[in-house]
Scaffold this active site. Structure first.
Site, mmCIF file in Angstrom:
data_model
loop_
_atom_site.group_PDB
_atom_site.id
_atom_site.type_symbol
_atom_site.label_atom_id
_atom_site.label_comp_id
_atom_site.label_asym_id
_atom_site.label_seq_id
_atom_site.Cartn_x
_atom_site.Cartn_y
_atom_site.Cartn_z
ATOM 1 N N GLU A 98 0.826 -1.204 0.000
ATOM 2 C CA GLU A 98 0.000 0.000 0.000
ATOM 3 C C GLU A 98 0.861 1.255 0.000
ATOM 4 O O GLU A 98 1.934 1.291 0.591
ATOM 5 C CB GLU A 98 -0.929 0.006 1.221
ATOM 6 C CG GLU A 98 -1.999 -1.067 1.120
ATOM 7 C CD GLU A 98 -3.013 -0.988 2.242
ATOM 8 O OE1 GLU A 98 -4.219 -0.966 1.931
ATOM 9 O OE2 GLU A 98 -2.623 -0.975 3.410
ATOM 10 N N CYS A 111 3.388 8.503 0.909
ATOM 11 C CA CYS A 111 3.890 7.549 1.904
ATOM 12 C C CYS A 111 3.984 6.185 1.231
ATOM 13 O O CYS A 111 2.989 5.679 0.703
ATOM 14 C CB CYS A 111 2.947 7.503 3.105
ATOM 15 S SG CYS A 111 3.428 6.294 4.369
ATOM 16 N N CYS A 118 5.629 -6.488 7.648
ATOM 17 C CA CYS A 118 6.665 -5.925 8.521
ATOM 18 C C CYS A 118 7.046 -6.942 9.589
ATOM 19 O O CYS A 118 6.173 -7.560 10.197
ATOM 20 C CB CYS A 118 6.162 -4.639 9.180
ATOM 21 S SG CYS A 118 7.432 -3.787 10.162
ATOM 22 N N CYS A 122 5.434 -4.138 16.471
ATOM 23 C CA CYS A 122 4.930 -3.056 17.316
ATOM 24 C C CYS A 122 3.465 -3.319 17.654
ATOM 25 O O CYS A 122 2.647 -3.580 16.768
ATOM 26 C CB CYS A 122 5.076 -1.712 16.609
ATOM 27 S SG CYS A 122 6.791 -1.291 16.223
ATOM 28 N N CYS A 125 0.339 -1.272 15.952
ATOM 29 C CA CYS A 125 0.371 -1.077 14.502
ATOM 30 C C CYS A 125 -0.318 -2.233 13.785
ATOM 31 O O CYS A 125 0.020 -3.407 14.010
ATOM 32 C CB CYS A 125 1.823 -0.951 14.036
ATOM 33 S SG CYS A 125 2.011 -0.704 12.249
ATOM 34 N N CYS A 342 -1.404 6.705 9.778
ATOM 35 C CA CYS A 342 -0.181 6.093 10.308
ATOM 36 C C CYS A 342 -0.524 4.879 11.171
ATOM 37 O O CYS A 342 -1.333 4.962 12.086
ATOM 38 C CB CYS A 342 0.573 7.132 11.140
ATOM 39 S SG CYS A 342 2.128 6.535 11.792
#
Length: 355
Positions: A98, A111, A118, A122, A125, A342
């Protein structure tokens, strides 16, 4: 005429630097042909190799036979009520990433992702819930910028265009490709972005921070902090078990900033977890004597995230304490309604109008 080097596998051209293109076209082609292809791909943002009108017809046909541009395919596009656009992009192996366009008055920010998924877990997230599928190539990183810029008629020379590698992935765990992508994006004969307008965000991969600092062409660095103590950060960001907060702060103090540059620290505020006034005072102490600024981000919620977003009053109180010591900004959420803000990029396929 001698066959071009990509003939057997239709190699992607985007991701090749000028020297790569010279090699791909072969010694039979004069060197200026590679410059023409480079200009077409990165400055003109040509998506169809047959449209490179500066090349002879025979060479164009050879390019079509031997290569592909390497641009991703737009699978879905979601538009937010605030103007933000979230792109779901399909890669050559059918994996998807994305990218997000955030238009603002006087500037535009793209972005982009550096990995599919990933590996940095975290806890606040959505992307972390995917795990890591693979690294992106330099061409796949640059291709996101080219695709979004082309779709929106954005040119670095005419628009205040920023690129942030804050989408899917930990950029420093794919540093070789991130640095090659940065060189391509900043090349004056191509997109000609300034390194001042490219930023990467890291969870704190200390050895790679040191390697990044030695790179002759590199983006700006943002460090995702999100906690004011070692224990707190270990709970929120398990990467801290490997790279301790003390080591991270030492690496930040040693990081070779350019004369115009500040380190950016990002801090996601989680309700009743890391958003107290005591946390704010500890953050000030942690970042003392650093040439730095802080970006605060009130948590952008999502399914599977076990935290809440603090009240505006709590956010304001935190900001007031930090900005007495250093610049401290509140990042306004963009595209929350389309899961583009974010920490929300997880290829969420909710009932939205796709255009």
């Amino acid at each position: 005429m001698q066959a071009l080097k990509g003939q057997n596998d239709t190699s992607p051209l985007i991701g090749m630097e000028l020297s790569d293109l010279r090699d791909a076209l072969g010694p039979e082609q004069p060197s200026f042909r590679a410059r023409q292809v480079f200009d077409a791909l990165y400055r003109q943002q040509v998506a169809d190799l047959s449209q490179i009108s500066t090349l002879p017809q025979v060479l164009r046909q050879q390019l079509l036979t031997s290569f592909q541009t390497g641009l991703p395919v737009i699978e879905k596009l979601y538009r937010s009520i605030d103007g933000t656009q979230r792109y779901l992009l399909r890669l050559a192996d059918n994996r998807t990433v994305e990218s997000v366009l955030m238009p603002e008055e006087g500037r535009d920010t793209i972005c982009i992702s550096s990995q599919v998924g990933c590996p940095v877990d975290c806890k606040f997230c959505l992307t972390a819930l995917m795990g890591l599928e693979r690294n992106l190539t330099a061409g796949e990183i640059v291709g996101q910028v080219l695709m979004v810029a082309r779709e929106n008629a954005l040119k670095a020379a005419e628009n205040r265009l920023n690129v942030v590698m804050m989408g899917m992935g930990e950029p420093l765990l794919n540093l070789e490709n991130v640095l090659k992508a940065t060189r391509l994006l900043t090349e004056k004969a191509g997109m000609a972005l300034s390194p001042r307008r490219i930023t990467i965000s890291t969870a704190g991969i200390v050895p790679k921070m040191q390697e990044l600092g030695r790179a002759p062409v590199r983006p700006k660095l943002a460090v995702s902090l999100n906690a004011s103590t070692e224990e707190q950060r270990r709970e929120l960001m398990p990467i801290t078990r490997k790279f301790h907060l003390k080591e991270l702060m030492a690496a930040c103090r040693e990081y070779p900033l350019r004369p115009w540059e500040k380190l950016t620290f990002e801090y996601v505020l989680l309700k009743d977890v890391n958003d107290s006034e005591a946390d704010a005072r500890r953050v000030v102490k942690l970042l003392a004597h650093l040439n730095a600024k802080v970006n605060l981000i009130a948590l952008n919620p999502g399914p599977g995230i076990p935290f809440g977003s603090p009240s505006p009053e709590r956010v304001h109180a935190f900001q007031e304490i930090v900005r007495r010591a250093m610049p401290c900004f509140l990042r306004r959420p963009r595209g929350r309604d389309i899961f583009a803000a974010c920490g929300q990029l997880k290829r969420v396929n909710q009932d939205l109008v796709s255009l």
